[in-house]
Design an enzyme around this catalytic site. Structure first.
Site, short mmCIF file in Angstrom:
data_model
loop_
_atom_site.label_atom_id
_atom_site.label_comp_id
_atom_site.label_asym_id
_atom_site.label_seq_id
_atom_site.Cartn_x
_atom_site.Cartn_y
_atom_site.Cartn_z
CG HIS A 198 0.36 0.26 2.38
ND1 HIS A 198 -0.17 -0.56 3.11
CD2 HIS A 198 0.14 1.36 3.31
CE1 HIS A 198 0.69 -0.69 4.55
NE2 HIS A 198 0.17 1.28 4.15
CG ASP A 231 -0.28 -4.52 2.53
OD1 ASP A 231 -0.12 -3.74 1.22
OD2 ASP A 231 -0.41 -4.16 3.59
CB SER A 316 3.32 1.86 6.14
OG SER A 316 2.04 1.67 6.81
#
Length: 473
Positions: A198, A231, A316
């Site tokens: 992402h 992910d 992230s």
């Protein structure tokens, strides 16, 4: 469980479809900044989605509670002086004192308005007194000697930070429709970098990526491969050599309570270091895939490490490391207390962060760097996301079994409830998905199941098959 339409939890059911306003879990982000950038919505407990921060700053704010203004007190936080006439107070007349004492008071008043006279009188009233202790002043103490400021005690957070910081980068992604920032860890000296899917896909198709290294230098980057199921993504920084690859540890022997350090770029603040512990293991965390190019048919379910180390938007793809500075997880998501579309779009850390275990990340990163695609394990069943009200046994109810799939070959029938994978308890469909995906294709696992009433328990051995991730590239 297959990872095509049969391996996902049933669409439209469970917490993900109820969109509960509390107990949310969000990807701790690529940070889309344009007004049209994808934003996550609310969802139920245990779910997550991608989010970041916008052009005016983070979609996240902290309520401020300034001291209430008091017109009679120009210094908030301090009490008004005694005798403030606005408070109805009275200034008491000083008591009558002997004349000699009165001269001292007059001398102090003069010192406030006249430096010359005040100095002379001050010298008189501060004449050395052998009965008073000597005065010491910290400002007059010498500065401490520092032999080597860069040396940190072995095993300390300082030592971990010094070791790991050169191997963690900030990633900037921008396109005509969105831009954002995330983090990544260096895998190879020539520029291979592991991050979240992402983050890498947060700008959409044709987005430009730039990597900012610990020394402040930058380099453009291109996508090598991405896997929306796990992910994870691998990118390559151009024209770089001599980089410091991160040291990979293992997530197989992690213990709850173990000290960890998170390093990344929360809210664009590169090289931020936070500390905490492993709060829990094997947490099934569902991300919605919003804000990325993940296929709608894919349910990213992370078999996550939970930590209370502060993780915020921008972390992230960053590093979660142990006390020796070895990578044990990729920081991916955080939980919040309210919906993401309030208070500017997002909230920050509440001590519930989640990371992809490094053992899974290592396997996926190796496949992505070599082929651009990743595979994942499947068991060949479709399960309900939430427990059926009529179901008495706690676990994942099997709705369908893929013909000639791993579960069918092991004799697992539809309608039963899976309660355990090996020694790991299963209490929901998401927990089963996470447990299966934590393995590799070809692994053998023991599956325990019962009927809906919790009786007739059986354990069978299942050899997991493999399939490429949908939407990978």
């Amino acid at each position: 469980m297959t990872e095509d339409s049969k391996d996902r939890p049933e669409p439209g059911s469970g917490a993900g479809s109820d969109r509960q306003p509390t107990g949310q879990i969000h990807d701790a982000p690529s940070d889309p900044r344009s007004a049209g950038a994808p934003r996550g919505g609310s969802f139920g407990p245990g779910e997550a989605h991608t989010y970041g921060y916008g052009p005016q700053g983070p979609r996240h704010s902290t309520a401020q509670y300034p001291p209430q203004h008091n017109p009679t007190n120009p210094f908030p936080g301090y009490a008004a002086p005694y005798g403030n006439p606005h408070d109805g107070g009275h200034v008491a007349a000083p008591p009558r004192r002997p004349v000699r004492t009165g001269l001292v008071v007059g001398a102090v008043a003069l010192a406030l308005v006249s430096g010359g006279v005040g100095g002379a009188v001050g010298a008189l009233v501060t004449r050395p007194d052998s009965s008073r202790p000597p005065v010491t002043n910290a400002l007059e103490a010498p500065k401490p000697n520092i032999s080597n400021a860069s040396t940190a005690p072995a095993g300390s957070t300082q030592a971990v930070a010094q070791k790991v910081l050169p191997s963690v980068v900030m990633i900037k992604v921008a396109s005509s429709r969105a831009e954002g920032e995330g983090s990544g860890v260096i895998l190879s000296s020539d520029g291979l970098i592991l991050t979240n899917n992402h983050v890498a896909s947060g700008g959409g198709q044709n987005a430009k990526m730039e990597v900012v290294f610990a020394d402040g230098s930058t380099a453009p980057a291109t996508l090598v491969g991405a896997d929306p199921v796990s992910d994870l993504a691998v990118i390559k920084a151009s024209g770089r050599s001599g980089l410091a690859p991160i040291e990979l540890g293992t997530s197989a022997d992690l213990q709850v309570g173990q000290s960890v350090v998170a390093i990344g770029s929360p809210l664009g603040l590169a090289g931020t270091v936070t500390t905490g512990i492993v709060s829990a293991l094997n947490r099934p965390v569902v991300t919605s895939g919003e804000g990325s190019d993940a296929s709608p048919a894919v349910s990213p379910v992370i078999d996550a490490i939970q930590t209370d180390a502060a993780i915020n938007p921008g972390n992230s793809g960053g590093a979660l490391v142990d006390g020796n500075g070895k990578l044990i997880g990729i920081n991916t998501a955080i939980a919040t207390l309210g919906p993401a579309d309030v208070v500017g779009g997002q909230t920050g850390s509440i001590g519930l962060g989640f990371a992809i275990p490094v053992d899974q990340a290592r396997r996926v990163a190796d496949e992505l760097s070599k082929t651009g695609r990743a595979t994942y394990a499947q068991i060949g069943i479709t399960v309900s996301r939430q427990q059926d009200p009529a179901q008495q046994a706690s676990g994942a109810k099997v709705r369908d079994v893929t013909p000639d799939g791993p579960a069918a070959r092991a004799g697992i029938p539809p309608g039963v409830v899976v309660t355990r994978i090996d020694d790991r308890p299963i209490d929901s469909g998401n927990a089963l998905v996470a447990a299966v995906r934590s393995h590799q294709p070809g692994d053998k696992v023991k599956v325990t199941y019962t009927d809906e009433r919790g009786g007739n328990s059986r354990t069978v051995e299942v050899t997991l098959s493999g399939a490429p991730a949908e939407g990978g590239r």
